[in-house]
Design a protein around this motif. Sequence first.
Motif, PDB file in Angstrom:
ATOM      1  N   UNK A   1       0.840  -1.196   0.000  1.00 38.02           N
ATOM      2  CA  UNK A   1       0.000   0.000   0.000  1.00 38.02           C
ATOM      3  C   UNK A   1       0.878   1.250   0.000  1.00 38.02           C
ATOM      4  N   UNK A   2       0.920   1.997  -1.099  1.00 41.63           N
ATOM      5  CA  UNK A   2       1.774   3.190  -1.141  1.00 41.63           C
ATOM      6  C   UNK A   2       1.287   4.302  -0.214  1.00 41.63           C
ATOM      7  N   UNK A   3       0.036   4.182   0.271  1.00 40.53           N
ATOM      8  CA  UNK A   3      -0.536   5.218   1.120  1.00 40.53           C
ATOM      9  C   UNK A   3      -0.429   4.878   2.607  1.00 40.53           C
ATOM     10  N   UNK A   4       0.244   3.791   2.933  1.00 41.15           N
ATOM     11  CA  UNK A   4       0.540   3.414   4.321  1.00 41.15           C
ATOM     12  C   UNK A   4      -0.705   3.283   5.184  1.00 41.15           C
ATOM     13  N   UNK A   5      -1.825   2.916   4.545  1.00 46.00           N
ATOM     14  CA  UNK A   5      -3.064   2.723   5.290  1.00 46.00           C
ATOM     15  C   UNK A   5      -3.763   4.002   5.700  1.00 46.00           C
ATOM     16  N   UNK A   6      -3.283   5.145   5.226  1.00 49.72           N
ATOM     17  CA  UNK A   6      -3.883   6.423   5.609  1.00 49.72           C
ATOM     18  C   UNK A   6      -5.075   6.773   4.733  1.00 49.72           C
ATOM     19  N   UNK A   7      -5.931   7.664   5.243  1.00 51.38           N
ATOM     20  CA  UNK A   7      -7.068   8.180   4.499  1.00 51.38           C
ATOM     21  C   UNK A   7      -6.560   9.055   3.354  1.00 51.38           C
ATOM     22  N   UNK A   8      -7.114   8.849   2.154  1.00 52.11           N
ATOM     23  CA  UNK A   8      -6.784   9.683   0.995  1.00 52.11           C
ATOM     24  C   UNK A   8      -8.018  10.492   0.618  1.00 52.11           C
ATOM     25  N   UNK A   9      -7.862  11.823   0.545  1.00 52.94           N
ATOM     26  CA  UNK A   9      -8.941  12.717   0.152  1.00 52.94           C
ATOM     27  C   UNK A   9      -8.552  13.370  -1.166  1.00 52.94           C
ATOM     28  N   UNK A  10      -9.461  13.357  -2.120  1.00 50.02           N
ATOM     29  CA  UNK A  10      -9.178  13.941  -3.430  1.00 50.02           C
ATOM     30  C   UNK A  10      -9.514  15.425  -3.441  1.00 50.02           C
ATOM     31  N   UNK A  11      -8.606  16.200  -4.007  1.00 47.13           N
ATOM     32  CA  UNK A  11      -8.860  17.618  -4.214  1.00 47.13           C
ATOM     33  C   UNK A  11      -8.092  18.032  -5.464  1.00 47.13           C
ATOM     34  N   UNK A  12      -8.847  18.287  -6.525  1.00 48.01           N
ATOM     35  CA  UNK A  12      -8.215  18.558  -7.814  1.00 48.01           C
ATOM     36  C   UNK A  12      -7.752  19.997  -7.981  1.00 48.01           C
ATOM     37  N   UNK A  13      -7.799  20.804  -6.881  1.00 48.70           N
ATOM     38  CA  UNK A  13      -7.152  22.109  -6.953  1.00 48.70           C
ATOM     39  C   UNK A  13      -5.633  21.945  -6.886  1.00 48.70           C
ATOM     40  N   UNK A  14      -5.176  20.801  -6.380  1.00 50.13           N
ATOM     41  CA  UNK A  14      -3.761  20.453  -6.470  1.00 50.13           C
ATOM     42  C   UNK A  14      -3.485  19.905  -7.862  1.00 50.13           C
ATOM     43  N   UNK A  15      -2.339  20.225  -8.461  1.00 54.33           N
ATOM     44  CA  UNK A  15      -2.054  19.717  -9.804  1.00 54.33           C
ATOM     45  C   UNK A  15      -1.775  18.218  -9.779  1.00 54.33           C
ATOM     46  N   UNK A  16      -2.103  17.553 -10.860  1.00 50.92           N
ATOM     47  CA  UNK A  16      -1.690  16.161 -11.014  1.00 50.92           C
ATOM     48  C   UNK A  16      -0.169  16.112 -11.094  1.00 50.92           C
ATOM     49  N   UNK A  17       0.420  15.030 -10.606  1.00 47.98           N
ATOM     50  CA  UNK A  17       1.889  14.941 -10.637  1.00 47.98           C
ATOM     51  C   UNK A  17       2.419  15.125 -12.051  1.00 47.98           C
ATOM     52  N   UNK A  18       1.753  14.535 -13.025  1.00 45.40           N
ATOM     53  CA  UNK A  18       2.224  14.609 -14.415  1.00 45.40           C
ATOM     54  C   UNK A  18       2.185  16.031 -14.964  1.00 45.40           C
ATOM     55  N   UNK A  19       1.283  16.862 -14.451  1.00 44.58           N
ATOM     56  CA  UNK A  19       1.136  18.221 -14.958  1.00 44.58           C
ATOM     57  C   UNK A  19       1.858  19.254 -14.099  1.00 44.58           C
ATOM     58  N   UNK A  20       2.325  18.862 -12.928  1.00 42.99           N
ATOM     59  CA  UNK A  20       2.966  19.806 -12.012  1.00 42.99           C
ATOM     60  C   UNK A  20       4.342  20.212 -12.532  1.00 42.99           C
ATOM     61  N   UNK A  21       4.698  21.452 -12.278  1.00 42.42           N
ATOM     62  CA  UNK A  21       6.033  21.917 -12.643  1.00 42.42           C
ATOM     63  C   UNK A  21       7.032  21.472 -11.586  1.00 42.42           C
ATOM     64  N   UNK A  22       8.307  21.508 -11.918  1.00 35.79           N
ATOM     65  CA  UNK A  22       9.345  21.086 -10.984  1.00 35.79           C
ATOM     66  C   UNK A  22       9.276  21.904  -9.704  1.00 35.79           C
ATOM     67  N   UNK A  23       9.409  21.240  -8.569  1.00 41.69           N
ATOM     68  CA  UNK A  23       9.387  21.792  -7.208  1.00 41.69           C
ATOM     69  C   UNK A  23       7.988  22.200  -6.742  1.00 41.69           C
ATOM     70  N   UNK A  24       6.970  22.029  -7.600  1.00 39.55           N
ATOM     71  CA  UNK A  24       5.607  22.372  -7.189  1.00 39.55           C
ATOM     72  C   UNK A  24       5.042  21.308  -6.246  1.00 39.55           C
ATOM     73  N   UNK A  25       4.189  21.741  -5.317  1.00 36.85           N
ATOM     74  CA  UNK A  25       3.522  20.813  -4.391  1.00 36.85           C
ATOM     75  C   UNK A  25       2.393  20.095  -5.132  1.00 36.85           C
ATOM     76  N   UNK A  26       2.431  18.765  -5.115  1.00 38.29           N
ATOM     77  CA  UNK A  26       1.380  17.999  -5.789  1.00 38.29           C
ATOM     78  C   UNK A  26       0.571  17.128  -4.819  1.00 38.29           C
ATOM     79  N   UNK A  27       0.971  17.086  -3.538  1.00 39.58           N
ATOM     80  CA  UNK A  27       0.216  16.325  -2.526  1.00 39.58           C
ATOM     81  C   UNK A  27       0.527  16.897  -1.148  1.00 39.58           C
ATOM     82  N   UNK A  28      -0.401  16.709  -0.230  1.00 40.51           N
ATOM     83  CA  UNK A  28      -0.252  17.189   1.144  1.00 40.51           C
ATOM     84  C   UNK A  28      -0.539  16.032   2.102  1.00 40.51           C
TER      85      UNK A  28
END
Length: 377
Positions: free
Chosen positions: A290-317
């Motif tokens: 499990x890549x999420x270590x059993x934690x709750x995952x909440x979706x919020x598409x105001x964060x960029x997708x990893x594939x579309x994020x620019x270098x050094x940009x935050x893509x997950x919290x």
Amino acid sequence: MTRLEEIEERKLELRDEINGLEDLDKVEELEKEVDALNEEAEQINETQEQEEIAETLEEPEVKAMAKEVSMEVKKEEIKMETRNTKEYIDAFAEYIKTGEERALLTENATNGTIAVPDFVLDEVKTAWDNNELLSLVRRTNVRGNLKVQFEISGTDAVVHTEGAYAVQEEELVEGIVELQPKSIKKWVSISDEVYDLRGEEFLRYIYDELTYRIAKKAADLLVASIVALDTTATSSAPSIRKVTKAPAVGTIAEAVGNLSDEASNPTIVMNKLTWAAFKNAAYANGYGVDPFEGLRVVFNNSLPAYSAASASACYAIVGDFGHGAIANFPNGEDIEIKLDTLSRKKEDLIEVLGREFIGLGVVADKAFVQICKPESV
């Protein structure tokens, strides 16, 4: 002589008798009599207190005060019952449409504010609770700006051995976050057919739409405030730690490891496409993990997708929203609604504006970690 005075006099006699006795059986007998006298005295005192209270309640001033309080309580109960009747709900719906107050609404007003039917408040709370992210955030109802103190750094507690030198005073560095309320507004357009709906049906339609959209915007604003945090705390803003790694097994674990000890209930927030990238990384390992270590995952598409994020940009919290964030509602959780029946009348559309006043932000240091895209993969 009153009975209480007789009891006290007899207890003194018994005390003198007991002091001179060597017969243990006789001593026990006299002590039982003392206990019985004490119990009788207690009962007499209780009876006297009850009689004094009864006499006080019979006084004209007290009776008048009790009647006034009773009437106020009864009025509030009537208001609570009235605002949930069909007649009141219909009147409230027409008030929303036209802005005209009927006598029924005015009589049920509190501090100059038109009372909202209970089901409307439930609609607002349900929208907030149904948003996975916002349901984790603490809510308060403090008037004006809410100031929250947070710890930037502090020395640990120490063990003090008896007789040793006094412990050193704690070195504590603190900051204060000030949550300034802002209006979150949302326009929606409704047709004439919806406008013609009556009472509860009309109210549910517009509140369902507006509360959902306002709650979603509030969640996006909270995410943006976390992304805007710096890695160094200031006197007015907590800090955040950053992990710069691609979606992979172990990325979330490293992020959790960078949280403060107080952030004990972490949640992951990310774009749905980023979630897919993490899952693909896990599948590539060729074994179940499990890549999420059993934690709750909440979706919020105001964060960029990893594939579309620019270098050094935050893509997950990753962070503890219950510990690290607060939503303050200075005017309560109700949504103010205004209708514009003229701007789009040629299209047979009516614009509905919903407004909610919220102070929202991060209030704890290192309660969140940003996962950022590396320069090159």
